[in-house]
Design an enzyme around this catalytic site. Structure first.
Site, PDB file in Angstrom:
ATOM      1  N   TYR A 134       3.534  -6.064   5.280  1.00 26.42           N
ATOM      2  CA  TYR A 134       4.399  -6.958   4.505  1.00 26.42           C
ATOM      3  C   TYR A 134       5.094  -7.990   5.386  1.00 26.42           C
ATOM      4  O   TYR A 134       5.256  -9.150   4.999  1.00 26.42           O
ATOM      5  CB  TYR A 134       5.469  -6.154   3.760  1.00 26.42           C
ATOM      6  CG  TYR A 134       5.035  -5.603   2.422  1.00 26.42           C
ATOM      7  CD1 TYR A 134       5.372  -4.302   2.057  1.00 26.42           C
ATOM      8  CD2 TYR A 134       4.321  -6.374   1.512  1.00 26.42           C
ATOM      9  CE1 TYR A 134       5.006  -3.781   0.828  1.00 26.42           C
ATOM     10  CE2 TYR A 134       3.947  -5.865   0.283  1.00 26.42           C
ATOM     11  CZ  TYR A 134       4.284  -4.576  -0.060  1.00 26.42           C
ATOM     12  OH  TYR A 134       3.916  -4.075  -1.282  1.00 26.42           O
ATOM     13  N   SER A 182      -1.424  -1.206  -5.699  1.00 27.78           N
ATOM     14  CA  SER A 182      -1.039  -0.082  -4.842  1.00 27.78           C
ATOM     15  C   SER A 182       0.373   0.423  -5.112  1.00 27.78           C
ATOM     16  O   SER A 182       0.592   1.628  -5.294  1.00 27.78           O
ATOM     17  CB  SER A 182      -1.169  -0.487  -3.370  1.00 27.78           C
ATOM     18  OG  SER A 182      -2.481  -0.903  -3.077  1.00 27.78           O
ATOM     19  N   GLU A 183       1.345  -0.496  -5.125  1.00 24.75           N
ATOM     20  CA  GLU A 183       2.732  -0.069  -5.316  1.00 24.75           C
ATOM     21  C   GLU A 183       2.957   0.479  -6.723  1.00 24.75           C
ATOM     22  O   GLU A 183       3.706   1.442  -6.916  1.00 24.75           O
ATOM     23  CB  GLU A 183       3.700  -1.221  -5.036  1.00 24.75           C
ATOM     24  CG  GLU A 183       3.595  -1.829  -3.642  1.00 24.75           C
ATOM     25  CD  GLU A 183       4.099  -0.913  -2.531  1.00 24.75           C
ATOM     26  OE1 GLU A 183       4.334   0.286  -2.781  1.00 24.75           O
ATOM     27  OE2 GLU A 183       4.251  -1.410  -1.398  1.00 24.75           O
ATOM     28  N   ALA A 184       2.306  -0.124  -7.708  1.00 22.81           N
ATOM     29  CA  ALA A 184       2.426   0.375  -9.087  1.00 22.81           C
ATOM     30  C   ALA A 184       1.815   1.761  -9.217  1.00 22.81           C
ATOM     31  O   ALA A 184       2.283   2.584 -10.011  1.00 22.81           O
ATOM     32  CB  ALA A 184       1.760  -0.590 -10.058  1.00 22.81           C
TER      33      ALA A 184
END
Length: 289
Positions: A134, A182-184
């Site tokens: 990130y 991915s984060e979801a």
């Protein structure tokens, strides 16, 4: 002759309805709803092999050999343009993607390894000028995640940017892609926040950023708690939906019982700890994960 024709049609039907790669997951934005997005994220989670469950949360495998380590996500925008995204199933980390005959991989060792197994028939391979970290993506984009809109319209724009590879906005698009997939998959809260924005965008809250930065820490403490009477060895500090700092010390916390949906295996944590910025700005101050 009729029997031959029927048999031929049956074979053709089976061929057309058989997925190209076992475990592939697809999502089309045309006609998408909150429900269909939820089904997509649920299918993505199911495509990730788990070692066992801790507190009813799947613990991802620590390793898998060769091509078994990767799965593909096919994403189609409103204009019916599709990109295929390769993920590492041990950590839901995006390795790269393919648009048409060109593959694009992050500039990192794990993505170089993935390129040996996915998109091998692409006519052209591009190595992106940054890793999937990130911090690197934010530097390349010239903006932090808090200033990059999410929601299904934002995902559509991201797919379009990546399909045509606009170098100026690719880093921002990749952050939208990572958070929308991915984060979801890692957190039900992030899934819900994105899924309910079917026709509009929103800026990610501090609660979302806090969760994203703390997946490794939460996963580690939940695994420790499984042999420590449900207690964390070290507290994890998060930001809640009211922008308040909360300290998580055991598995009775809501983030454990009803939010986190996947656990990163402790054997993979050294690599993941390098993939998120360790200090994230909140308002005028700074919050260390």
């Amino acid at each position: 002759m009729i029997r031959f024709l029927v048999l031929s049609l049956l074979i053709l039907t089976l061929f057309l309805t058989t997925p190209a790669v076992e475990g592939d997951v697809s999502f089309r934005l045309s006609g998408a709803t909150s429900s269909s997005y939820g089904v997509f994220i649920s299918n993505l989670r199911k495509a990730l092999p788990n070692e066992r469950k801790l507190y009813d949360i799947p613990l991802l495998r620590s390793s898998l050999p060769g091509s078994q380590r990767y799965a593909l996500i096919h994403l189609t925008n409103y204009a019916d343009e599709t990109i295929s995204v390769a993920i590492d199933v041990t950590n839901v980390y995006i390795m790269g993607y393919r648009a048409g005959d060109t593959s694009y991989f992050f500039n990192e060792a794990s993505a170089t390894e993935a390129a040996k197994y996915v998109f091998k028939d692409a006519m052209r391979k591009v190595t992106l000028p940054y890793s999937g970290n990130y911090e690197r993506l934010q530097t390349a984009a010239g903006k932090i995640r808090e200033n990059i809109p999410l929601g299904l319209p934002a995902l559509d724009s991201a797919i379009t940017t990546l399909f045509y590879y606009n170098a100026n906005s690719a880093a921002s698009a990749l952050m939208v892609l990572i958070q929308s997939t991915s984060e979801a998959a890692r957190y039900k809260f992030i899934e819900q926040q994105i899924g309910k924005r079917v026709d509009k965008t929103f800026l990610p809250s501090l609660a979302i950023i806090s969760l994203e930065n703390s997946w490794s820490a939460l996963s580690k403490q939940i695994q420790i708690a499984s042999t420590n009477n449900g207690q964390f060895e070290s507290p994890v500090v998060l930001i809640n939906a009211q922008n308040q700092r909360v300290t998580i010390t055991n598995v009775d916390a809501g983030v454990v019982t009803s939010n986190i949906a996947l656990l990163l295996n402790r054997n993979n944590m050294a690599a993941m700890d390098d993939d998120v910025p360790m200090t994230q700005s909140f308002g005028c101050g700074s919050y260390a994960i």
